[in-house]
Design an enzyme around this catalytic site. Structure first.
Site, mmCIF file in Angstrom:
data_model
loop_
_atom_site.group_PDB
_atom_site.id
_atom_site.type_symbol
_atom_site.label_atom_id
_atom_site.label_comp_id
_atom_site.label_asym_id
_atom_site.label_seq_id
_atom_site.Cartn_x
_atom_site.Cartn_y
_atom_site.Cartn_z
ATOM 1 N N LYS A 127 0.831 -1.207 0.000
ATOM 2 C CA LYS A 127 0.000 0.000 0.000
ATOM 3 C C LYS A 127 0.868 1.261 0.000
ATOM 4 O O LYS A 127 0.605 2.197 -0.737
ATOM 5 C CB LYS A 127 -0.883 0.067 1.267
ATOM 6 C CG LYS A 127 -1.934 -1.004 1.368
ATOM 7 C CD LYS A 127 -2.867 -0.712 2.549
ATOM 8 C CE LYS A 127 -2.193 -0.770 3.919
ATOM 9 N NZ LYS A 127 -1.745 -2.090 4.317
ATOM 10 N N ARG A 151 -9.314 0.764 8.868
ATOM 11 C CA ARG A 151 -8.897 -0.625 9.048
ATOM 12 C C ARG A 151 -9.956 -1.435 9.756
ATOM 13 O O ARG A 151 -9.767 -2.639 9.963
ATOM 14 C CB ARG A 151 -7.637 -0.651 9.896
ATOM 15 C CG ARG A 151 -6.364 -1.012 9.150
ATOM 16 C CD ARG A 151 -5.242 -0.911 10.154
ATOM 17 N NE ARG A 151 -4.086 -1.667 9.774
ATOM 18 C CZ ARG A 151 -3.032 -1.138 9.167
ATOM 19 N NH1 ARG A 151 -3.040 0.133 8.809
ATOM 20 N NH2 ARG A 151 -1.983 -1.883 8.915
ATOM 21 N N ARG A 202 -0.686 -10.248 12.521
ATOM 22 C CA ARG A 202 -1.187 -9.100 11.757
ATOM 23 C C ARG A 202 -2.080 -9.556 10.607
ATOM 24 O O ARG A 202 -3.074 -8.907 10.289
ATOM 25 C CB ARG A 202 -0.019 -8.279 11.215
ATOM 26 C CG ARG A 202 0.634 -7.412 12.292
ATOM 27 C CD ARG A 202 2.000 -6.958 11.876
ATOM 28 N NE ARG A 202 1.985 -5.971 10.810
ATOM 29 C CZ ARG A 202 3.021 -5.736 10.018
ATOM 30 N NH1 ARG A 202 4.139 -6.423 10.181
ATOM 31 N NH2 ARG A 202 2.950 -4.831 9.087
ATOM 32 N N ARG A 237 11.403 -3.554 11.370
ATOM 33 C CA ARG A 237 10.334 -3.087 12.250
ATOM 34 C C ARG A 237 9.966 -4.202 13.211
ATOM 35 O O ARG A 237 9.897 -5.355 12.829
ATOM 36 C CB ARG A 237 9.107 -2.749 11.401
ATOM 37 C CG ARG A 237 8.825 -1.289 11.329
ATOM 38 C CD ARG A 237 7.844 -0.994 10.233
ATOM 39 N NE ARG A 237 6.535 -1.591 10.467
ATOM 40 C CZ ARG A 237 5.486 -1.373 9.680
ATOM 41 N NH1 ARG A 237 5.597 -0.593 8.637
ATOM 42 N NH2 ARG A 237 4.339 -1.941 9.934
ATOM 43 N N ARG A 255 11.742 -6.616 4.724
ATOM 44 C CA ARG A 255 11.473 -5.177 4.780
ATOM 45 C C ARG A 255 12.365 -4.481 5.817
ATOM 46 O O ARG A 255 12.657 -5.030 6.877
ATOM 47 C CB ARG A 255 10.008 -4.941 5.136
ATOM 48 C CG ARG A 255 9.655 -3.477 5.209
ATOM 49 C CD ARG A 255 8.218 -3.216 4.965
ATOM 50 N NE ARG A 255 7.393 -3.477 6.132
ATOM 51 C CZ ARG A 255 6.103 -3.183 6.184
ATOM 52 N NH1 ARG A 255 5.504 -2.681 5.118
ATOM 53 N NH2 ARG A 255 5.411 -3.438 7.258
HETATM 54 P P1 ADP Z 1 1.118 -2.387 7.711
HETATM 55 O O1 ADP Z 1 0.108 -1.962 6.709
HETATM 56 O O2 ADP Z 1 2.380 -2.851 7.102
HETATM 57 O O3 ADP Z 1 0.595 -3.274 8.786
HETATM 58 P P2 ADP Z 1 1.101 0.236 8.950
HETATM 59 O O4 ADP Z 1 2.331 1.026 8.948
HETATM 60 O O5 ADP Z 1 -0.045 0.702 8.134
HETATM 61 O O6 ADP Z 1 1.601 -1.176 8.551
HETATM 62 O O7 ADP Z 1 0.574 0.055 10.458
HETATM 63 C C1 ADP Z 1 1.377 -0.428 11.494
HETATM 64 C C2 ADP Z 1 0.566 -0.650 12.747
HETATM 65 O O8 ADP Z 1 -0.028 0.603 13.168
HETATM 66 C C3 ADP Z 1 -0.625 -1.588 12.607
HETATM 67 O O9 ADP Z 1 -0.247 -2.920 12.769
HETATM 68 C C4 ADP Z 1 -1.526 -1.094 13.729
HETATM 69 O O10 ADP Z 1 -1.100 -1.557 15.004
HETATM 70 C C5 ADP Z 1 -1.320 0.396 13.697
HETATM 71 N N1 ADP Z 1 -2.311 1.071 12.822
HETATM 72 C C6 ADP Z 1 -2.059 1.760 11.671
HETATM 73 N N2 ADP Z 1 -3.197 2.245 11.139
HETATM 74 C C7 ADP Z 1 -4.196 1.849 11.956
HETATM 75 C C8 ADP Z 1 -5.610 2.005 11.926
HETATM 76 N N3 ADP Z 1 -6.241 2.682 10.939
HETATM 77 N N4 ADP Z 1 -6.316 1.445 12.944
HETATM 78 C C9 ADP Z 1 -5.716 0.779 13.944
HETATM 79 N N5 ADP Z 1 -4.405 0.581 14.013
HETATM 80 C C10 ADP Z 1 -3.636 1.106 13.040
#
Ligand code: ADP
Ligand code: ZN
Length: 210
Positions: A13, A88, A167, A156, A123
């Site tokens: 994404k 999400r 996840r 990370r 990554r």
């Molecule tokens: P990825 O898409 O690779 O999981 P992100 O960088 O988008 O990584 O998000 C990392 C973490 O941040 C998620 O696993 C979650 O814990 C938190 N997070 C990000 N966006 C949201 C969201 N919209 N709602 C809840 N948690 C979020």
């Protein structure tokens, strides 16, 4: 154009958000990046978010909806934006509707779970500016050093293999229902993630044009 990028963690994404950002000149709003910055700065919500993020869980809807609302109200979002990693959950999508935020299109980047597990293990992210790299697909020019800012790149914490499984589970349970949510509104387009990033990018641009 107001866009949402949907997809499992590691589906790409962020990379596709960059492509759209360059093509349409609209900002990307990544709740993940904003949360990581908050954790690093030790802000109040950063502290609350950290445990959930490290465990591969979602941060509470209250917190993310709050930060998203503040961000989207800023001037640079007036001409459109790309949401990367938000919504999400169904309540987060409902919150956008309640706020009166118009969404034009939702682009799902679809990638099989097995592929994702392979990708995330390679990554690396920059400790300084948050840029994302991959040891095979998007390596830094100098190993372990960010091309953009020269800081160190690291794995990370939530990219550890055991956390990745959690996840993915969270994604299928909480986020995948959004496909239905937006399909019903006639806004969902699905892009099949390709081996080559450039190929996926072509499909993404086609999807938002069509
Ligand atoms: P990825 O898409 O690779 O999981 P992100 O960088 O988008 O990584 O998000 C990392 C973490 O941040 C998620 O696993 C979650 O814990 C938190 N997070 C990000 N966006 C949201 C969201 N919209 N709602 C809840 N948690 C979020
Ligand atoms: Zn950097």
């Amino acid at each position: 154009m107001n866009l949402i990028l949907l997809g499992a963690p590691g589906a790409g994404k962020g990379t596709q958000a960059e492509v759209i950002c360059n093509a349409l000149k609209i900002p990307t709003i990544s709740t993940g990046n904003m949360l990581r910055a908050a954790v690093k700065d030790g802000t109040e919500y950063g502290l609350k978010a950290k445990a959930a993020m490290d465990a591969g869980d979602l941060v509470s809807d209250d917190i993310v909806i709050g930060i998203l609302k503040d961000r989207i109200a800023q001037d640079d979002c007036k001409g459109g934006f790309i949401l990367d990693g938000f919504p999400r959950t169904v309540p987060q999508a409902e919150a956008l509707d309640t706020m009166g935020v118009r969404i034009d299109k939702v682009v799902e980047i679809h990638v099989a779970d097995e592929t994702i597990q392979r990708r995330l293990s390679g990554r690396r992210v920059c400790e300084g500016c948050g840029n994302s790299y991959h040891i095979d697909f998007k390596p830094t020019k100098v190993e372990g050093i960010c091309d953009a800012c020269g800081a160190k790149t690291v794995i990370r914490k939530d990219d550890e293999p055991a956390t990745v499984i959690d996840r993915l589970k969270t994604y299928h349970e909480k986020t995948a229902p959004l496909k239905d949510y937006y399909a019903k509104q006639g806004k969902l387009v699905t892009v099949e993630g390709q081996e080559e990033v450039a190929e996926t990018s072509k499909l993404t641009l086609k999807a938002i044009e069509g």
